[in-house]
Motif scaffolding. Sequence first.
Motif, PDB file in Angstrom:
ATOM      1  N   GLU A  25       2.835  -4.899   1.602  1.00 35.87           N
ATOM      2  CA  GLU A  25       4.159  -4.372   1.729  1.00 35.87           C
ATOM      3  C   GLU A  25       4.525  -4.765   0.095  1.00 35.87           C
ATOM      4  OE1 GLU A  25       6.280  -8.199   3.734  1.00 35.87           O
ATOM      5  OE2 GLU A  25       6.141  -6.217   4.895  1.00 35.87           O
ATOM      6  N   ARG A  26       5.652  -4.042  -0.424  1.00 31.71           N
ATOM      7  CA  ARG A  26       6.162  -4.254  -1.699  1.00 31.71           C
ATOM      8  C   ARG A  26       7.120  -5.322  -1.899  1.00 31.71           C
ATOM      9  NH1 ARG A  26       4.939  -2.783  -6.524  1.00 31.71           N
ATOM     10  NH2 ARG A  26       3.563  -0.962  -5.796  1.00 31.71           N
ATOM     11  N   SER A  27       7.325  -6.220  -2.821  1.00 32.22           N
ATOM     12  CA  SER A  27       8.345  -7.158  -2.962  1.00 32.22           C
ATOM     13  C   SER A  27       8.549  -7.008  -4.483  1.00 32.22           C
ATOM     14  CB  SER A  27       7.740  -8.537  -2.323  1.00 32.22           C
ATOM     15  OG  SER A  27       8.794  -9.528  -2.675  1.00 32.22           O
ATOM     16  N   GLY A  28       9.757  -6.420  -4.879  1.00 34.07           N
ATOM     17  CA  GLY A  28       9.749  -6.424  -6.375  1.00 34.07           C
ATOM     18  C   GLY A  28       8.551  -5.529  -6.797  1.00 34.07           C
ATOM     19  N   ARG A  29       8.014  -6.153  -7.996  1.00 35.25           N
ATOM     20  CA  ARG A  29       6.815  -5.614  -8.628  1.00 35.25           C
ATOM     21  C   ARG A  29       5.696  -5.891  -8.197  1.00 35.25           C
ATOM     22  NH1 ARG A  29       8.201  -6.017 -15.100  1.00 35.25           N
ATOM     23  NH2 ARG A  29      10.205  -4.624 -14.998  1.00 35.25           N
ATOM     24  N   ASN A  30       5.492  -6.983  -7.075  1.00 29.92           N
ATOM     25  CA  ASN A  30       4.446  -7.400  -6.408  1.00 29.92           C
ATOM     26  C   ASN A  30       4.142  -6.814  -5.193  1.00 29.92           C
ATOM     27  OD1 ASN A  30       3.933  -9.217  -8.729  1.00 29.92           O
ATOM     28  ND2 ASN A  30       5.367 -10.718  -7.937  1.00 29.92           N
ATOM     29  N   LEU A  31       2.940  -6.918  -5.007  1.00 34.52           N
ATOM     30  CA  LEU A  31       2.443  -6.367  -3.454  1.00 34.52           C
ATOM     31  C   LEU A  31       1.993  -7.744  -2.784  1.00 34.52           C
ATOM     32  CD1 LEU A  31      -0.151  -3.729  -4.292  1.00 34.52           C
ATOM     33  CD2 LEU A  31       2.067  -3.322  -3.493  1.00 34.52           C
ATOM     34  N   VAL A  32       2.674  -7.775  -1.394  1.00 36.36           N
ATOM     35  CA  VAL A  32       2.605  -8.973  -0.768  1.00 36.36           C
ATOM     36  C   VAL A  32       1.678  -8.665   0.430  1.00 36.36           C
ATOM     37  CG1 VAL A  32       3.789 -10.690   0.628  1.00 36.36           C
ATOM     38  CG2 VAL A  32       4.558  -9.875  -1.542  1.00 36.36           C
ATOM     39  N   LEU A  33       0.872  -9.340   0.730  1.00 37.83           N
ATOM     40  CA  LEU A  33      -0.210  -9.166   1.977  1.00 37.83           C
ATOM     41  C   LEU A  33       1.022  -9.324   3.181  1.00 37.83           C
ATOM     42  CD1 LEU A  33      -3.285 -11.279   1.323  1.00 37.83           C
ATOM     43  CD2 LEU A  33      -2.949  -8.834   1.249  1.00 37.83           C
ATOM     44  N   THR A  34       0.577  -8.001   4.276  1.00 32.75           N
ATOM     45  CA  THR A  34       0.987  -8.258   5.705  1.00 32.75           C
ATOM     46  C   THR A  34       0.407  -9.281   6.390  1.00 32.75           C
ATOM     47  OG1 THR A  34      -0.276  -6.481   6.425  1.00 32.75           O
ATOM     48  CG2 THR A  34       1.887  -5.676   5.441  1.00 32.75           C
ATOM     49  N   GLU A  35       0.916  -9.422   7.616  1.00 29.76           N
ATOM     50  CA  GLU A  35       0.000 -10.693   8.521  1.00 29.76           C
ATOM     51  C   GLU A  35      -1.473 -10.070   8.595  1.00 29.76           C
ATOM     52  OE1 GLU A  35       0.431 -12.612  13.076  1.00 29.76           O
ATOM     53  OE2 GLU A  35       2.312 -11.156  12.222  1.00 29.76           O
ATOM     54  N   ALA A  36      -1.479  -8.836   8.839  1.00 30.71           N
ATOM     55  CA  ALA A  36      -2.887  -8.061   9.193  1.00 30.71           C
ATOM     56  C   ALA A  36      -3.676  -8.193   7.743  1.00 30.71           C
ATOM     57  CB  ALA A  36      -2.762  -6.583   9.440  1.00 30.71           C
ATOM     58  N   GLN A  90      -8.171   4.052   2.787  1.00 32.20           N
ATOM     59  CA  GLN A  90      -9.351   4.130   3.474  1.00 32.20           C
ATOM     60  C   GLN A  90      -9.442   2.914   4.547  1.00 32.20           C
ATOM     61  OE1 GLN A  90     -12.613   4.563   0.515  1.00 32.20           O
ATOM     62  NE2 GLN A  90     -12.447   6.862   0.781  1.00 32.20           N
ATOM     63  N   LEU A  91      -9.002   1.688   3.862  1.00 33.39           N
ATOM     64  CA  LEU A  91      -9.315   0.441   4.797  1.00 33.39           C
ATOM     65  C   LEU A  91      -7.979   0.680   5.860  1.00 33.39           C
ATOM     66  CD1 LEU A  91      -9.877  -2.418   2.432  1.00 33.39           C
ATOM     67  CD2 LEU A  91     -11.097  -1.688   4.514  1.00 33.39           C
ATOM     68  N   GLU A  92      -7.062   0.992   5.285  1.00 33.23           N
ATOM     69  CA  GLU A  92      -5.879   1.008   6.235  1.00 33.23           C
ATOM     70  C   GLU A  92      -6.004   2.160   7.351  1.00 33.23           C
ATOM     71  OE1 GLU A  92      -2.072  -0.518   3.380  1.00 33.23           O
ATOM     72  OE2 GLU A  92      -2.504   1.601   3.581  1.00 33.23           O
ATOM     73  N   THR A  93      -6.546   3.128   7.164  1.00 35.32           N
ATOM     74  CA  THR A  93      -6.920   4.113   7.963  1.00 35.32           C
ATOM     75  C   THR A  93      -7.831   3.825   8.964  1.00 35.32           C
ATOM     76  OG1 THR A  93      -6.551   5.990   6.351  1.00 35.32           O
ATOM     77  CG2 THR A  93      -7.482   6.530   8.118  1.00 35.32           C
ATOM     78  N   ASP A  94      -9.156   3.224   8.392  1.00 35.34           N
ATOM     79  CA  ASP A  94      -9.996   2.556   9.550  1.00 35.34           C
ATOM     80  C   ASP A  94      -9.689   1.649  10.330  1.00 35.34           C
ATOM     81  OD1 ASP A  94     -11.807   4.105   8.126  1.00 35.34           O
ATOM     82  OD2 ASP A  94     -12.702   2.480   6.871  1.00 35.34           O
TER      83      ASP A  94
END
Length: 319
Positions: free
Chosen positions: A49-60, A38-42
């Motif tokens: 973005e995924r890095s291995g098993r972890n989620l990494v924040l994009t610049e946004a 919902q946030l990404e759509t808004d």
Amino acid sequence: MNTEALASFVKIAELRSLSSAAKLYGLPKSTLSLRIKQLETDLNVELFERSGRNLVLTEAGQMLLKHARQILQSCDAARAAVTELSDDVAGTLRIGATGEFGTAFYAQMLIAFRKLYPNVEIELTFFSPNVLYAAESFDTLDAVVSWDEGNDEGETLSTATFSLFASRSYIERAGMPKTPADLAEHQGIVYRTPGGLQNWRLQKGSAQESILPRSSLIANDYWTVKYFAVAGEGIAYLPRFFTAIECERGHLVPLLENWESAERRVSIRLTRPHAPSRKMAAFMDVCRRYFSPGFEFTGPRYYVEAIYDPNQPDEGKTR
């Protein structure tokens, strides 16, 4: 923008895992995933973005995280301001701490507080000292409790001294040290600080010693150091309050009478000292009483119990 979605976003960003956030906060993964979508759509951006098993924040995502924390903090402040108009002490109290003695120190103090103010929600987060005082951590907290060395900021809650302890089985095997010089013949269990190995700094009257013992066991967790000492693996340098139960039950024995460290200060620092809330004022009052003479703690206490004697291996097993 939905504040629940923002709160979920911050939780996932801090843990870098949707599964970990769901487990920690007791929320369905599907709910968290939907809120992020919902946030990404808004916003019409991708936040992770995924890095291995972890989620990494994009610049946004990094930009949103900075603002999301501010928004949620403002919402909490508004909620607290309204709550202040009622007679109840309620709201959320966010406490940051260095994690040396979590269950034997901070958790007990918070349980004492919760018994008096059950409507206050507690978030206790442990940080390493260099992260604890970083602006991005400090600004999200109501107070910071820490073991300070050479730092005179905040209010002193208590002081503690370190001494040397070992199990009876170790003493029977290696002998009882009579002087600091005897420690050269003994095995130590050494604590690793963020800055390196911790020396045993001892004083008796005007005499002072700084000792780094020989050791084959090194850990950056005091509970582990204490466990190894109870297990008979060597001598440990620990606070007296932290070993009180083990000494009472005979699992540890204090060594080198009257040799101890200089006092170490335990302090609390408010992040917004000029505008303390009702819940923060109540918390400060309980903290002061907790460390005052005569206070009796009635909650659970943690300690290392030896139900297995290494000298009599047939009696039982460790746990």
